[in-house]
Write an enzyme that holds these catalytic residues in place. Structure first.
Site, mmCIF file in Angstrom:
data_model
loop_
_atom_site.group_PDB
_atom_site.id
_atom_site.type_symbol
_atom_site.label_atom_id
_atom_site.label_comp_id
_atom_site.label_asym_id
_atom_site.label_seq_id
_atom_site.Cartn_x
_atom_site.Cartn_y
_atom_site.Cartn_z
ATOM 1 N N HIS A 33 -33.056 37.239 103.126
ATOM 2 C CA HIS A 33 -31.931 38.126 103.444
ATOM 3 C C HIS A 33 -31.790 39.302 102.488
ATOM 4 O O HIS A 33 -30.942 40.168 102.691
ATOM 5 C CB HIS A 33 -30.619 37.338 103.476
HETATM 6 C C1 UD1 Z 1 -24.093 38.918 100.302
HETATM 7 C C2 UD1 Z 1 -24.245 39.093 98.786
HETATM 8 C C3 UD1 Z 1 -25.537 38.444 98.333
HETATM 9 C C4 UD1 Z 1 -25.615 37.011 98.791
HETATM 10 C C5 UD1 Z 1 -25.439 36.967 100.300
HETATM 11 C C6 UD1 Z 1 -25.481 35.570 100.855
HETATM 12 C C7 UD1 Z 1 -23.265 41.138 97.823
HETATM 13 C C8 UD1 Z 1 -23.582 42.461 97.260
HETATM 14 N N1 UD1 Z 1 -24.304 40.495 98.419
HETATM 15 O O1 UD1 Z 1 -25.159 39.643 100.914
HETATM 16 O O2 UD1 Z 1 -25.593 38.474 96.928
HETATM 17 O O3 UD1 Z 1 -26.858 36.469 98.424
HETATM 18 O O4 UD1 Z 1 -24.167 37.550 100.609
HETATM 19 O O5 UD1 Z 1 -25.341 35.582 102.230
HETATM 20 O O6 UD1 Z 1 -22.134 40.703 97.747
HETATM 21 N N2 UD1 Z 1 -22.417 39.609 108.427
HETATM 22 C C9 UD1 Z 1 -22.040 38.908 109.535
HETATM 23 N N3 UD1 Z 1 -21.193 37.851 109.364
HETATM 24 C C10 UD1 Z 1 -20.699 37.499 108.151
HETATM 25 C C11 UD1 Z 1 -21.093 38.255 107.028
HETATM 26 C C12 UD1 Z 1 -21.960 39.292 107.177
HETATM 27 O O7 UD1 Z 1 -22.452 39.180 110.640
HETATM 28 O O8 UD1 Z 1 -19.929 36.520 108.074
HETATM 29 C C13 UD1 Z 1 -23.364 40.723 108.587
HETATM 30 C C14 UD1 Z 1 -22.673 42.067 108.605
HETATM 31 O O9 UD1 Z 1 -23.241 42.836 109.582
HETATM 32 C C15 UD1 Z 1 -22.987 42.651 107.240
HETATM 33 C C16 UD1 Z 1 -24.301 41.984 106.877
HETATM 34 O O10 UD1 Z 1 -24.285 40.708 107.510
HETATM 35 O O11 UD1 Z 1 -23.059 44.023 107.259
HETATM 36 C C17 UD1 Z 1 -24.494 41.793 105.412
HETATM 37 O O12 UD1 Z 1 -23.354 41.132 104.834
HETATM 38 P P1 UD1 Z 1 -22.851 41.507 103.355
HETATM 39 O O13 UD1 Z 1 -21.731 40.634 102.957
HETATM 40 O O14 UD1 Z 1 -22.664 42.955 103.245
HETATM 41 O O15 UD1 Z 1 -24.097 41.201 102.446
HETATM 42 P P2 UD1 Z 1 -25.114 39.995 102.470
HETATM 43 O O16 UD1 Z 1 -26.444 40.540 102.829
HETATM 44 O O17 UD1 Z 1 -24.606 38.834 103.243
#
Ligand code: UD1
Length: 424
Positions: A235
């Site tokens: 991821h």
């Molecule tokens: C975040 C953390 C990362 C951790 C990871 C675990 C930061 C900077 N990054 O990254 O350190 O390893 O979580 O998962 O805080 N999304 C969904 N549903 C959700 C959450 C996210 O669909 O419940 C999608 C959204 O489109 C979002 C993307 O996933 O834009 C990324 O989510 P985000 O929280 O921005 O970062 P992660 O890549 O999950």
């Protein structure tokens, strides 16, 4: 009631890897209160809502017996700036209402930095006091400032009052950055507390049967053998946000995929990229997208098999029985160390060097040749690994004891405290 008979702790969670790190601390606080220890700790759980899906958040609350959050900030997704700003704006209101003595933040996500920054700058009334900031999983460094998590770690550590460290490298890194030894406590790893507390329960998961890796238990209670398989998670933006980088990793997995099926629970970020990049075509002709709620016969075939993100117990069960785990996660490097499962980390560095020293983890890099080579070595790996110091299931108990002492020092001296290591 006086602050010597009770005090308030706010714990912040936001994203998936926070939940298993915070759960043991909340349990240890509950246990301390149930044992009638003095002072009593009033606990407030805040969920920023950085992760909000049922599979990324709700499921973890039920799997880990976490209480319903006292405050849910509903922040959701956004750019780093927008997400962090929203967390800060909303968390400030919570702090002003709750006025805790301590704020506990865990890990390295945007919720960690956002809430610690707010706490560092808050001022309660005319006294100008603010809560102590306790950072759980302090001191880890990848020395790669292109990772958002590295920025989050550095800033959080430098504004925290209590730094709870999981491994020796953390102590060294904090010393090198000039952080006072008195603030640093090597307590162990609360994520490993969760693993040890829940691994028996995880054995009751039906995920192996649902994925066709083990036949249903026979009537006489004998369980069937488990077919060999590998487990994959990806991821990190650097691995999945570029088509070439992602494709290169998949090519590095091709040889393994002819050996055994590779199960790939897909993070929402990664799923979006797979759709955008049309990678299904390149994963292998036999790749199937299945929902783990329904058994799919295609899972018996070899190749990379995508599933929805899994809950904590299902994932722990799948990790425990895997022949090999390939990942770019930080936490999974540690969990495989504790379980003694060979791990190949698809990154150029790790902030958790103890996982390599202990013998389970190889930092493969991200070229297909090096990934394939590391997998080959790990598939033939023999010999025991060592378990890092204090990864014994008691980290959260140590943390709560230190919080109690830190609060006592603070109430006995009106100014912002430095907590002597001798109290730990
Ligand atoms: C975040 C953390 C990362 C951790 C990871 C675990 C930061 C900077 N990054 O990254 O350190 O390893 O979580 O998962 O805080 N999304 C969904 N549903 C959700 C959450 C996210 O669909 O419940 C999608 C959204 O489109 C979002 C993307 O996933 O834009 C990324 O989510 P985000 O929280 O921005 O970062 P992660 O890549 O999950």
């Amino acid at each position: 009631m006086s602050s010597s008979t009770h005090f308030k702790v706010v714990t912040v969670v936001g994203a998936r890897p926070n939940f298993m790190k915070a759960a043991p601390i909340i349990r240890a606080i509950r246990a301390s209160n149930e044992e009638g220890k003095n002072p009593r700790i009033d606990h407030v759980l805040v969920h920023t809502g950085q992760h909000y899906d049922a599979v990324m958040s709700d499921r973890f609350f039920s799997d880990l017996d976490l209480p319903v959050p006292d405050a849910h900030l509903g922040v959701g997704s956004g750019s780093h700036a927008a997400q962090t700003a929203e967390i800060m704006r909303k968390f400030e209101d919570v702090l002003l209402k709750e006025r805790p003595a301590v704020v506990v933040v865990v890990g390295d996500v945007n919720s960690t930095i956002g809430c610690s920054l707010v706490t560092a700058k808050i001022s309660f009334g005319s006294t100008g006091s603010r809560p102590l900031i306790a950072h759980v999983e302090a001191g880890l460094r990848s020395f790669d400032r292109s990772m958002p998590e590295e920025i989050n770690r550095i800033v959080t550590d430098h504004i925290s009052d209590l730094l709870f460290v999981t491994e020796d490298s953390g102590i060294k890194n904090l010393h090198n950055e000039g952080i006072s030894a008195e603030k640093i406590h090597l307590v162990g790893n609360t994520m490993i507390d969760s693993l040890l507390a829940f691994q028996d329960k995880a054995e009751a998961s039906m995920v192996l049967e649902q994925l066709g890796l083990r036949g249903r238990t026979q009537k006489n209670g004998t369980s069937n053998p488990i077919a060999p398989y590998a487990l994959l998670t990806l991821h990190r933006p650097s691995n999945v946000d570029s088509r070439d980088a992602f494709l290169n990793i998949l090519e590095g997995l091709e040889e393994l995929a002819t050996d055994c099926p590779i199960f790939f629970p897909v993070h929402p970020r990664t799923r979006q990229r797979i759709r955008e990049f049309d990678l299904g075509l390149h994963v292998g002709a036999e790749a199937a997208q299945v929902n783990i709620d329904g058994h799919d016969a295609r899972n018996n075939r070899r190749g990379i098999i995508l599933t929805d993100p899994l809950g904590y117990l299902d994932f722990l069960c799948l990790m425990k029985h895997a022949r090999i785990v390939v990942t770019d996660s930080g936490g999974i490097q540690e969990e495989t160390t504790c379980l003694g499962i060979p791990c190949v980390t698809v990154r150029e560095n790790t902030e958790r060097p103890v996982t390599v020293e202990s013998g389970t983890n190889i930092i493969a890099g991200t070229t297909k040749e090096r990934i394939a080579g590391a997998i080959r070595r790990q598939m033939h790996r023999k010999g025991a690994n060592s378990i890092p110091k204090n990864w014994d299931g008691q980290a959260a108990t140590r943390i709560v004891e230190i919080l109690v002492r830190a609060n006592a020092v603070r109430t006995s001296s009106a100014c912002q405290p430095v907590i002597p290591q001798s109290l730990a």
